[in-house]
Design an enzyme around this catalytic site. Sequence first.
Site, PDB file in Angstrom:
ATOM      1  N   HIS A 122       0.802  -1.227   0.000  1.00 31.90           N
ATOM      2  CA  HIS A 122       0.000   0.000   0.000  1.00 31.90           C
ATOM      3  C   HIS A 122       0.831   1.271   0.000  1.00 31.90           C
ATOM      4  O   HIS A 122       0.271   2.361  -0.100  1.00 31.90           O
ATOM      5  CB  HIS A 122      -0.947   0.022   1.205  1.00 31.90           C
ATOM      6  CG  HIS A 122      -2.115  -0.902   1.067  1.00 31.90           C
ATOM      7  ND1 HIS A 122      -3.272  -0.549   0.405  1.00 31.90           N
ATOM      8  CD2 HIS A 122      -2.304  -2.179   1.480  1.00 31.90           C
ATOM      9  CE1 HIS A 122      -4.121  -1.553   0.434  1.00 31.90           C
ATOM     10  NE2 HIS A 122      -3.562  -2.560   1.081  1.00 31.90           N
ATOM     11  N   LYS A 322      -6.505  14.665   5.226  1.00 35.01           N
ATOM     12  CA  LYS A 322      -5.812  13.384   5.119  1.00 35.01           C
ATOM     13  C   LYS A 322      -4.799  13.298   6.250  1.00 35.01           C
ATOM     14  O   LYS A 322      -4.593  14.272   6.984  1.00 35.01           O
ATOM     15  CB  LYS A 322      -5.122  13.228   3.770  1.00 35.01           C
ATOM     16  CG  LYS A 322      -4.193  14.372   3.402  1.00 35.01           C
ATOM     17  CD  LYS A 322      -3.634  14.187   2.002  1.00 35.01           C
ATOM     18  CE  LYS A 322      -4.656  14.504   0.951  1.00 35.01           C
ATOM     19  NZ  LYS A 322      -5.095  13.375   0.151  1.00 35.01           N
ATOM     20  N   ARG A 323      -4.159  12.132   6.371  1.00 39.56           N
ATOM     21  CA  ARG A 323      -3.104  11.956   7.359  1.00 39.56           C
ATOM     22  C   ARG A 323      -2.027  13.016   7.165  1.00 39.56           C
ATOM     23  O   ARG A 323      -1.642  13.323   6.040  1.00 39.56           O
ATOM     24  CB  ARG A 323      -2.522  10.548   7.210  1.00 39.56           C
ATOM     25  CG  ARG A 323      -1.386  10.200   8.138  1.00 39.56           C
ATOM     26  CD  ARG A 323      -1.140   8.698   8.104  1.00 39.56           C
ATOM     27  NE  ARG A 323      -0.826   8.208   6.772  1.00 39.56           N
ATOM     28  CZ  ARG A 323       0.408   7.962   6.339  1.00 39.56           C
ATOM     29  NH1 ARG A 323       1.449   8.178   7.127  1.00 39.56           N
ATOM     30  NH2 ARG A 323       0.618   7.482   5.122  1.00 39.56           N
ATOM     31  N   LYS A 328       2.848  13.988   2.031  1.00 37.09           N
ATOM     32  CA  LYS A 328       1.545  14.481   1.595  1.00 37.09           C
ATOM     33  C   LYS A 328       1.524  16.004   1.477  1.00 37.09           C
ATOM     34  O   LYS A 328       0.584  16.575   0.942  1.00 37.09           O
ATOM     35  CB  LYS A 328       0.445  13.991   2.541  1.00 37.09           C
ATOM     36  CG  LYS A 328       0.216  12.481   2.446  1.00 37.09           C
ATOM     37  CD  LYS A 328      -0.885  12.012   3.377  1.00 37.09           C
ATOM     38  CE  LYS A 328      -1.101  10.505   3.269  1.00 37.09           C
ATOM     39  NZ  LYS A 328      -1.782  10.092   2.030  1.00 37.09           N
ATOM     40  N   THR A 436      -7.351   7.424  -1.757  1.00 36.81           N
ATOM     41  CA  THR A 436      -8.763   7.172  -2.042  1.00 36.81           C
ATOM     42  C   THR A 436      -9.621   8.407  -1.795  1.00 36.81           C
ATOM     43  O   THR A 436     -10.734   8.492  -2.301  1.00 36.81           O
ATOM     44  CB  THR A 436      -9.306   6.009  -1.201  1.00 36.81           C
ATOM     45  OG1 THR A 436      -9.049   6.261   0.190  1.00 36.81           O
ATOM     46  CG2 THR A 436      -8.665   4.693  -1.593  1.00 36.81           C
ATOM     47  N   LYS A 440     -13.188   9.954  -3.494  1.00 38.06           N
ATOM     48  CA  LYS A 440     -14.370  10.377  -2.733  1.00 38.06           C
ATOM     49  C   LYS A 440     -14.762  11.808  -3.082  1.00 38.06           C
ATOM     50  O   LYS A 440     -15.954  12.125  -3.240  1.00 38.06           O
ATOM     51  CB  LYS A 440     -14.091  10.261  -1.235  1.00 38.06           C
ATOM     52  CG  LYS A 440     -13.831   8.849  -0.754  1.00 38.06           C
ATOM     53  CD  LYS A 440     -13.228   8.832   0.645  1.00 38.06           C
ATOM     54  CE  LYS A 440     -12.725   7.452   1.022  1.00 38.06           C
ATOM     55  NZ  LYS A 440     -11.942   7.441   2.270  1.00 38.06           N
TER      56      LYS A 440
END
Length: 605
Positions: A122, A322-323, A328, A436, A440
């Site tokens: 992942h 998000k995390r 990121k 993901t 969404k």
Amino acid sequence: ARGGMDMELFQAGEHDNGLQVQIQGRAITAVLYPDDATYAGKMLRLKQQYFLVAATLQDILAGYRDTGRPMAELHSMITIQLNDTHPALAIAELIRLLVDGEGMSMDAAWEITCKAFNYTNHTVLPEALEMWPVGMLEELLPRHMDIIYQINHRFLQEVRSKWPHDDSKVAAMSIILERCANADGTLGEKRVRMSHLAIVGCSHVNGVAALHSHILQTRVFADFHALWPHKFSNVTNGVTPRRWIQQANPHLAALLTELLGGDEWKRDLRRLEGLRSVVDDARARDMWRQVKRKNKQRLAELVQRECGVQIDPSTLFDVQVKRIHEYKRQLLNVLWLAHRYSELKRMRRDAPGLLSAVVPRSVIFSGKAARGYLAAKCVIKLLLNVADVINNDKDTNKLLRVVFIPNYNVRLAQSIIPGADVSQHLSTCGMEASGTSNMKFAMNAALILATLDGATAEILQEVGEKNMFIFGTRADDADALREKQRQGLMQHVDPRFYNVLSRIRAGDFGPPQEYEAALSKLATEQDDYLLGADFGSYLEAQARLDRSFRDEEDWTRMAMLNCAGVGKFSSDATVSKYAQQIWAIEPLSRAPGLEPPSNSSSSAT
């Protein structure tokens, strides 16, 4: 002992010692995956992983015994999917159970294990490619370490057969890393590469987006792909429309059913393609905007309730949830906010007439950082301080507001995602496996501002580049760019990047030493996440976004086309691909009379 208590010790007055087993047992289940910065933390995490693996396998075997089939046929009835390396100990544990518990030979147990297990990677980040110290495994799980050594011996025989006399290949592919370099340059102890164990002990290895799978096969696990190309494949992630449209956004769900002439899209998300035929219908676009306004009003109420900040639903709702992680790049967004604020202040001072052309924004963040992740915590601190300055400046706070919603979870996401006009996905290219939340947001009619990373590249193929805002270094160029940085050969970083850093370091947004763990890595040669290299391109994408939002009708078309293009990203399609490609199973037919009603909100395939 009774209930984890040694009654003899307890009755003798040694209360702490008498309860020690009970205390140790509770520690395993008290907090999942605690901070592992210490030896004790690492040991507890290893205990947790083994506890979950052992309990799961014993339950699987107990259920299998009830079928009455021989244990030698286990793999014909059972398939076990490893999600990242955290459960990879299951490979050694199943062999232990079959050899020590069922009396099988090692050869038979190994054949069954390899056929039963599959491995999904992942992420390419080091924390998901775990390596456990050999000494720790020998201390806690000596039998498992012995089994791992046997597995590695078998495997390296195959490697040497494929590449005779290539000791470097053997060292690179071995499950055991003989000597791991410490941060100070010294050689550390041997480690077990759990990702290598997972690949060696399974039948299939897959990534979760086409780009991610390509990186696995050509970079991260290139040697394994060369040895076993048949093992590797891709299964792009998906999300369930039952939760992320029907439950999270009932107004949009009702509109989709109306515009598409039925609710078949709930079971076949590809039916959303039908929206392409109505994007030029003025009435359809108006109804679409009405749904978005309702969702933005709901989100504004949530922000007021959770943050005590009032945001205007008529502004552009710009969301990054998000995390919190360096790759990121929430920090890139925060730096842009500081730049935007400085530009607004300059306009107010030097050219106030220009402010009327500025698109007002409400920028919404949410997410969590790992407890021991100092750099991520510093990003949150900087974000909160930047938000405080912006929100309390009357010169700018009608044109820019910033909030951080605490305690991000699925419940909050179900209100945040439907209310977004645009969603930011800023990962350094090549580091996001899939993502993901991009799916969404797109299915909830938010436009995407993103790097071409993870599944975003596949979303672009479905939605079209003109309906997204793509920027930044591409994955194939990232490593070469990092090498240029290390050699001091970077030719251009947008000067606005350094201007923003200088404002932060000057104390415009609070004591700069509080953010040092995040900012210190932005020196050109240390900027592995390429914030400086991508900053100019990011500003250009933000400017394109502003221009697009000014045209309400065209923005609505783009939003509808984003929703129309996400049909392939349903989790139904993902699970079906796993079933066909990896698990080799077929769906059961429903018994007559058990079909769900056509308007069911919980239908599933």
